[in-house]
Write a protein that holds these residues in place. Sequence first.
Motif, PDB file in Angstrom:
ATOM      1  N   THR A 149       0.337  -1.545  -0.084  1.00  0.00           N
ATOM      2  CA  THR A 149      -0.266  -0.175   0.101  1.00  0.00           C
ATOM      3  C   THR A 149       0.905   0.975   0.462  1.00  0.00           C
ATOM      4  OG1 THR A 149      -1.498   1.324   1.153  1.00  0.00           O
ATOM      5  CG2 THR A 149       0.074  -0.207   2.674  1.00  0.00           C
ATOM      6  N   THR A 150       0.674   2.005  -0.526  1.00  0.00           N
ATOM      7  CA  THR A 150       1.181   3.717  -0.828  1.00  0.00           C
ATOM      8  C   THR A 150       1.354   4.063   0.006  1.00  0.00           C
ATOM      9  OG1 THR A 150      -0.270   4.174  -2.620  1.00  0.00           O
ATOM     10  CG2 THR A 150       1.598   3.695  -3.485  1.00  0.00           C
ATOM     11  N   SER A 151      -0.272   4.203   1.062  1.00  0.00           N
ATOM     12  CA  SER A 151      -0.136   5.343   2.752  1.00  0.00           C
ATOM     13  C   SER A 151       0.262   3.693   3.723  1.00  0.00           C
ATOM     14  CB  SER A 151      -2.051   5.367   2.508  1.00  0.00           C
ATOM     15  OG  SER A 151      -2.631   4.187   2.137  1.00  0.00           O
ATOM     16  N   ILE A 152      -0.101   5.113   5.069  1.00  0.00           N
ATOM     17  CA  ILE A 152      -0.228   4.837   5.639  1.00  0.00           C
ATOM     18  C   ILE A 152      -0.690   3.433   6.196  1.00  0.00           C
ATOM     19  CG2 ILE A 152       0.422   5.061   8.670  1.00  0.00           C
ATOM     20  CD1 ILE A 152       2.357   6.240   6.906  1.00  0.00           C
ATOM     21  N   PRO A 153      -0.630   1.820   6.331  1.00  0.00           N
ATOM     22  CA  PRO A 153      -1.421   0.969   6.647  1.00  0.00           C
ATOM     23  C   PRO A 153      -2.616   1.481   7.609  1.00  0.00           C
ATOM     24  CG  PRO A 153       0.760   0.300   6.447  1.00  0.00           C
ATOM     25  CD  PRO A 153       0.594   1.698   6.876  1.00  0.00           C
ATOM     26  N   ARG A 154      -4.386   0.981   7.821  1.00  0.00           N
ATOM     27  CA  ARG A 154      -5.391   1.069   8.723  1.00  0.00           C
ATOM     28  C   ARG A 154      -4.548   1.015   9.621  1.00  0.00           C
ATOM     29  NH1 ARG A 154      -6.929   4.607   5.116  1.00  0.00           N
ATOM     30  NH2 ARG A 154      -6.967   3.746   2.462  1.00  0.00           N
ATOM     31  N   CYS A 155      -4.574  -0.028  10.241  1.00  0.00           N
ATOM     32  CA  CYS A 155      -4.067  -0.746  12.013  1.00  0.00           C
ATOM     33  C   CYS A 155      -2.811  -0.237  12.184  1.00  0.00           C
ATOM     34  CB  CYS A 155      -4.766  -1.554  12.486  1.00  0.00           C
ATOM     35  SG  CYS A 155      -3.809  -3.085  11.133  1.00  0.00           S
ATOM     36  N   TYR A 156      -1.756   0.780  11.408  1.00  0.00           N
ATOM     37  CA  TYR A 156      -0.726   1.528  12.125  1.00  0.00           C
ATOM     38  C   TYR A 156      -0.800   2.910  11.931  1.00  0.00           C
ATOM     39  CZ  TYR A 156       0.771  -3.264  11.831  1.00  0.00           C
ATOM     40  OH  TYR A 156       1.343  -4.540  11.723  1.00  0.00           O
ATOM     41  N   GLY A 215      16.822   2.302  11.433  1.00  0.00           N
ATOM     42  CA  GLY A 215      16.366   1.973  12.733  1.00  0.00           C
ATOM     43  C   GLY A 215      14.502   2.170  13.072  1.00  0.00           C
ATOM     44  N   GLY A 216      14.336   1.496  10.942  1.00  0.00           N
ATOM     45  CA  GLY A 216      12.442   1.683  11.148  1.00  0.00           C
ATOM     46  C   GLY A 216      12.786   0.159  10.819  1.00  0.00           C
ATOM     47  N   ASN A 217      11.659  -0.201  11.182  1.00  0.00           N
ATOM     48  CA  ASN A 217      10.903  -1.594  10.917  1.00  0.00           C
ATOM     49  C   ASN A 217       9.754  -2.450  10.404  1.00  0.00           C
ATOM     50  OD1 ASN A 217       8.573   0.365  12.090  1.00  0.00           O
ATOM     51  ND2 ASN A 217       8.129  -1.206  14.089  1.00  0.00           N
ATOM     52  N   ALA A 218       9.202  -1.026   9.480  1.00  0.00           N
ATOM     53  CA  ALA A 218       8.504  -1.190   7.639  1.00  0.00           C
ATOM     54  C   ALA A 218       9.064  -0.461   6.862  1.00  0.00           C
ATOM     55  CB  ALA A 218       6.901  -1.068   8.247  1.00  0.00           C
ATOM     56  N   VAL A 219       8.846  -1.174   5.865  1.00  0.00           N
ATOM     57  CA  VAL A 219       8.642  -0.354   4.421  1.00  0.00           C
ATOM     58  C   VAL A 219       7.314  -0.658   3.574  1.00  0.00           C
ATOM     59  CG1 VAL A 219       9.547  -0.753   2.097  1.00  0.00           C
ATOM     60  CG2 VAL A 219      10.998  -2.187   3.799  1.00  0.00           C
ATOM     61  N   VAL A 220       6.890   0.656   3.608  1.00  0.00           N
ATOM     62  CA  VAL A 220       5.938   0.916   2.874  1.00  0.00           C
ATOM     63  C   VAL A 220       6.112   1.870   1.262  1.00  0.00           C
ATOM     64  CG1 VAL A 220       3.624   2.443   2.796  1.00  0.00           C
ATOM     65  CG2 VAL A 220       4.684   2.226   4.959  1.00  0.00           C
ATOM     66  N   GLY A 221       4.523   1.813   0.634  1.00  0.00           N
ATOM     67  CA  GLY A 221       5.036   1.440  -0.460  1.00  0.00           C
ATOM     68  C   GLY A 221       5.994   0.516  -1.460  1.00  0.00           C
ATOM     69  N   GLY A 233      20.535 -11.395 -18.652  1.00  0.00           N
ATOM     70  CA  GLY A 233      20.088 -11.543 -17.566  1.00  0.00           C
ATOM     71  C   GLY A 233      19.080 -11.752 -16.979  1.00  0.00           C
ATOM     72  N   LEU A 234      18.668 -11.497 -16.014  1.00  0.00           N
ATOM     73  CA  LEU A 234      17.947 -11.695 -14.893  1.00  0.00           C
ATOM     74  C   LEU A 234      18.192 -10.100 -13.732  1.00  0.00           C
ATOM     75  CD1 LEU A 234      14.657 -11.892 -14.813  1.00  0.00           C
ATOM     76  CD2 LEU A 234      15.028 -14.176 -13.085  1.00  0.00           C
ATOM     77  N   VAL A 235      17.007  -9.125 -14.184  1.00  0.00           N
ATOM     78  CA  VAL A 235      17.239  -8.542 -12.611  1.00  0.00           C
ATOM     79  C   VAL A 235      15.804  -8.138 -11.501  1.00  0.00           C
ATOM     80  CG1 VAL A 235      17.740  -5.877 -12.106  1.00  0.00           C
ATOM     81  CG2 VAL A 235      19.088  -6.996 -13.774  1.00  0.00           C
ATOM     82  N   VAL A 236      15.983  -8.462 -10.585  1.00  0.00           N
ATOM     83  CA  VAL A 236      15.384  -8.116  -9.866  1.00  0.00           C
ATOM     84  C   VAL A 236      15.187  -7.065  -8.640  1.00  0.00           C
ATOM     85  CG1 VAL A 236      13.783  -8.725  -8.069  1.00  0.00           C
ATOM     86  CG2 VAL A 236      14.414 -10.569  -9.365  1.00  0.00           C
ATOM     87  N   ARG A 237      14.557  -6.078  -8.543  1.00  0.00           N
ATOM     88  CA  ARG A 237      15.038  -4.830  -8.117  1.00  0.00           C
ATOM     89  C   ARG A 237      13.129  -3.743  -7.107  1.00  0.00           C
ATOM     90  NH1 ARG A 237      12.239  -0.624 -11.556  1.00  0.00           N
ATOM     91  NH2 ARG A 237      12.130  -1.687 -13.028  1.00  0.00           N
ATOM     92  N   ALA A 238      13.724  -3.663  -6.305  1.00  0.00           N
ATOM     93  CA  ALA A 238      12.521  -3.008  -5.454  1.00  0.00           C
ATOM     94  C   ALA A 238      13.013  -1.587  -5.008  1.00  0.00           C
ATOM     95  CB  ALA A 238      11.840  -4.132  -4.253  1.00  0.00           C
ATOM     96  N   ILE A 239      11.817  -1.181  -4.821  1.00  0.00           N
ATOM     97  CA  ILE A 239      11.895   0.689  -4.003  1.00  0.00           C
ATOM     98  C   ILE A 239      10.879   0.654  -3.033  1.00  0.00           C
ATOM     99  CG2 ILE A 239      13.651   1.692  -6.012  1.00  0.00           C
ATOM    100  CD1 ILE A 239      10.202   2.687  -6.557  1.00  0.00           C
ATOM    101  N   GLY A 240      10.828   1.105  -2.252  1.00  0.00           N
ATOM    102  CA  GLY A 240       9.911   1.574  -1.203  1.00  0.00           C
ATOM    103  C   GLY A 240      10.916   2.728   0.327  1.00  0.00           C
ATOM    104  N   THR A 241       9.798   2.818   0.688  1.00  0.00           N
ATOM    105  CA  THR A 241      10.248   4.220   1.555  1.00  0.00           C
ATOM    106  C   THR A 241      10.027   3.370   3.198  1.00  0.00           C
ATOM    107  OG1 THR A 241       8.235   5.560   0.690  1.00  0.00           O
ATOM    108  CG2 THR A 241       8.675   5.858   2.766  1.00  0.00           C
ATOM    109  N   ALA A 242      11.127   3.661   3.845  1.00  0.00           N
ATOM    110  CA  ALA A 242      11.065   3.241   5.624  1.00  0.00           C
ATOM    111  C   ALA A 242      10.155   4.091   6.619  1.00  0.00           C
ATOM    112  CB  ALA A 242      12.565   3.515   5.519  1.00  0.00           C
ATOM    113  N   CYS A 243       9.852   3.152   6.629  1.00  0.00           N
ATOM    114  CA  CYS A 243       8.841   4.205   7.868  1.00  0.00           C
ATOM    115  C   CYS A 243       9.569   3.311   9.742  1.00  0.00           C
ATOM    116  CB  CYS A 243       8.035   3.845   8.024  1.00  0.00           C
ATOM    117  SG  CYS A 243       7.288   5.065   6.547  1.00  0.00           S
ATOM    118  N   THR A 244       8.689   3.658  10.253  1.00  0.00           N
ATOM    119  CA  THR A 244       8.704   3.442  12.121  1.00  0.00           C
ATOM    120  C   THR A 244       7.488   3.356  12.268  1.00  0.00           C
ATOM    121  OG1 THR A 244      11.018   4.049  12.953  1.00  0.00           O
ATOM    122  CG2 THR A 244       9.526   2.896  14.244  1.00  0.00           C
TER     123      THR A 244
END
Length: 1001
Positions: A149-156, A215-221, A233-244
């Motif tokens: 999800t690209t927003s803050i998760p609902r129960c966090y 110092g975070g505990n989650a990746v959102v988005g 070859g084969l490339v697997v890549r990822a991006i995200g936003t680190a959050c606590t």
Amino acid sequence: MPGKLKAKIVAGRHLPVMDRASDLTDAFVEVKFGNTTFKTDVYPKSLNPQWNSEWFKFEVDDEDLQDEPLQITVLDHDTYSANDAIGKVYIDIDPLLSSEAATVISGWFPIYDTIHGIRGEINVLVKVDLFNDLNRFRQSSCGVKFFCTTSIPRCYRAALVHGFVEELVVNEDPEYQWIDRIRTPRASNEARQRLISLMSGELQRKIGLKVLEMGGNAVVGYLQCFDLEGESGLVVRAIGTACTLDKLIPGTASNNVTHPNTAPASNACNSPSKESKEPVFSEDPTHPLSVPPTPLRTLPSSSSPPPFSPSKPCSRQSSSSDTDLSLTPKMGMGSGISVGKEAGPLKTLLRQQAQSALEQREFPFFTLTCFPPGFLVHIGGVVSARSVKLLDRIHNPDEPETRDAWWEEIRQEIKSHAKALGCHAVVGYSESTTICEEVCILSASGTAAMLNPRFMREGLCVYSRFDDASPPSCGFCHIPYDEFNMPFPAQLTYCYHCRRQKVPDVLFTTIDLPAEAAVTGKGCLIQARLCRTKKKAQGEVNATAISNLLPFMEYELHTQLMNKLKLRCMNALFGLRIQISVGENMLLGLASATGVYLSALPAPGGIQIAGKTPSDLSYDQHISTMHKRINDTIAMNKELYNIHPPECIEEVVGSPIPDRQRSRLFRSTSESSDELSELDLSHGKKDAFVLEIDDTDAVEDIQSLLTDAPMPAGFYSCNTEVMPGIYNWTSGLQMFTSVRVYRLNNANLTNQGLNKIFTDLCENLLKSLYFKLRSMIPCCLCHLNFTVAVPEEELIQVAVTAVAMSFDKDTQLAADKHHLKAESVISIPPSPSFSRSLPFSPPHPVSSSERCSPLPEVRSRSLRSTRSLPCGAPVTVVKMTPLSFLPRTRIVKYLGIINMFFIRETTSLREEGGVSGFLHSFIAEVFAMVRAHVAALGGNAVVSYSMKECVFMENPNKNQAQCLINVSGDAVIFVRESDQEAIPPLITSGQTSTTGADGTT
């Protein structure tokens, strides 16, 4: 050892017949993790074996638990020959490694074979026992939560947002590594699928390690992508936003899943954090962070920890993209100065310090698209960058420096564009690639923005925006750059809401509509489509030709978007996504966005046509006719989308404006009066948007604007999470995926001919969806995600994933409600024995070249959320949606991320129903496997679902086809607001390869 993995094989059912003599199967199971393999006993002559094996135990490191999947292989025992493979099941262990997630994986998993598809089911129990090892987190990233999800998760709630994280891993593709190019379909597909699963786990673990270092505990988005580079070859890549993230305590804050735009504009918490003793909001009603004197709901201060608060600097070793965005200034930390009492110089100083802190970060990017009110101080506009690269072979999988350098270059360019717009951050950031042979196009885009340092300094509750109500704000519309030194030519006016700051005449963004935005009327989906031919070439010549075409294609796409936006009398685009797909002899461009009318921006003027060719009577009459059609279309769209902007500025601001200031209100003083006098094409009281005709192509382009088929009455569509202007959503919801493949018959088509084919393909796809969903009227297609590709020289592929949401009929549709009462089943209460069917006939004949599949005409399903199998085991109906929420429900737990990659190949394409029959069955199998894995975790829904990859290849002469699909989402547990369960209508019949998320077609 740090951990112990235990697996138990219980039973199987509906296995295929492997012994032709007895029409039965002698099945047994191999359970493999890492280099350790266990086998069950052979259960003779049964299609429903009952193994009830002992617990198979694997003593492994927690690092391996994250990287490796549990591999279960079902085989048929043969005495005198090799054992025949029935199928495999890959189980991701990572959801069991978090303390908040499930403790056991238990359920029926489809047995999947890459040649034959699903071949029965197997019941498996999986448990993980982690030892208390203090060094465990140093070796792995166990406990880091991932969210699509690209927003803050609902129960966090967000205690800290640290910033941008990225990683990629590379390897050789097994598809191209077989000796002497001798390929065995099942062996190569399974080797490829296993390698991709391993690389995905490794990538997720490395991203988690970076988050822990910060110092975070989650990746959102979290956005993970696969680049199939062929022989390179084969490339697997990822991006995200680190959050606590902190878990919301039940009862302390409302967790009602209502999107910020499904109700009147909301605001942040009305109370400060525990440390703050003074009010956090300004009493100025025009301030972006102002709240009404008596809000509808006020959260207690104990439930409002600061989502962006000071954090200690964390040690970093190698990651250049770990961006800590806890932007608390070094001065004044914890001073408790209230917003309303800040002096002007202090405000300026705090803003400069926050901006400096962000500019010092290498990549101040956010993959989030939804933010709390007031978080976005100003929006500068869309920033994007593209680069054409020639793929080289990956020599060492452990050193992916080349691909890292490519993306480093793109991100630096994005950052420089944002800085040129006077912004210090990029929100709604995403990356994508398109590959054809040895050419790869890298694309990145986002929205340049200025962030509010008050969020980092005071701490506001992100989640409260779903509960409170506040007046609309216009701050995010104000320009962040200097009007006397603008980076591009633009027409500026004073804000129609506050009259103090300048705003542009049009605004493009890649984010969702902010919660505080004041919108007039409803929004709509706006698409620009473009197809351009190119000569076949190889190597650098091909890359150069593509590089020369790209700028002009992007310019034409933006021009189409602007024209269609003006034609609908709107002034802003949200959720903008531009795709460029490359083939051997053509380039496809598709831009999708949601158009809205922002009240703070000036009303778009009329559209006038100016011709440069010598005029004659017939030509002038033709221009006059086109101009009349344009004006009629604008008037019709105003009524259709309920857009009625005020005619005078006085009506907006509520007070008269002296004539001396009126001209300054409409035009920026930085524009030359000499230039204004040259173009005297006024349209009423507002400036006209001019379309110039200089050749026959321009005439056809203008005519194409008027050929877009209007949506049927009662339908709306958007590519954002919810439709702006619609609030009363019901629980009637239906997700679907549709794929169309078009084979070009004429290889010598012109650009205009290709454009028409591409446009008709997209339009017919939408028309078919409107027809099938007519029972849900009034209905809105939300989160329409189009993906275009050119898999082969003569193929054009268009895939769309969306969710159809019903809403309460307003006064304009009162008559339609009575008329459609017999068809609508949205509010029927649940009944154990009730089932329904909707036999439909196709809306219009479809040519065979569109490769459409014949689908069943009658489908039915029980209304209960669970049903019982003959064996008596209850099965949960897992709902799927691309949205981050389910209407009228409450998400109580996130169970983990679902990220699955499937390969399907056939050597009997015609026997399986052609291209559409093959695609339809494959997509249905993907849905079934996703639902099974979610149910095994104890969940009952998948939110933020997306199909990131759908690669289709066909060889009709050999009756062969292959398809690769990558899907992802968040497995959750939701509860309904009431015991009344609404029925999602079904999508039935039709002529496209369309599959419903709950098993209906």
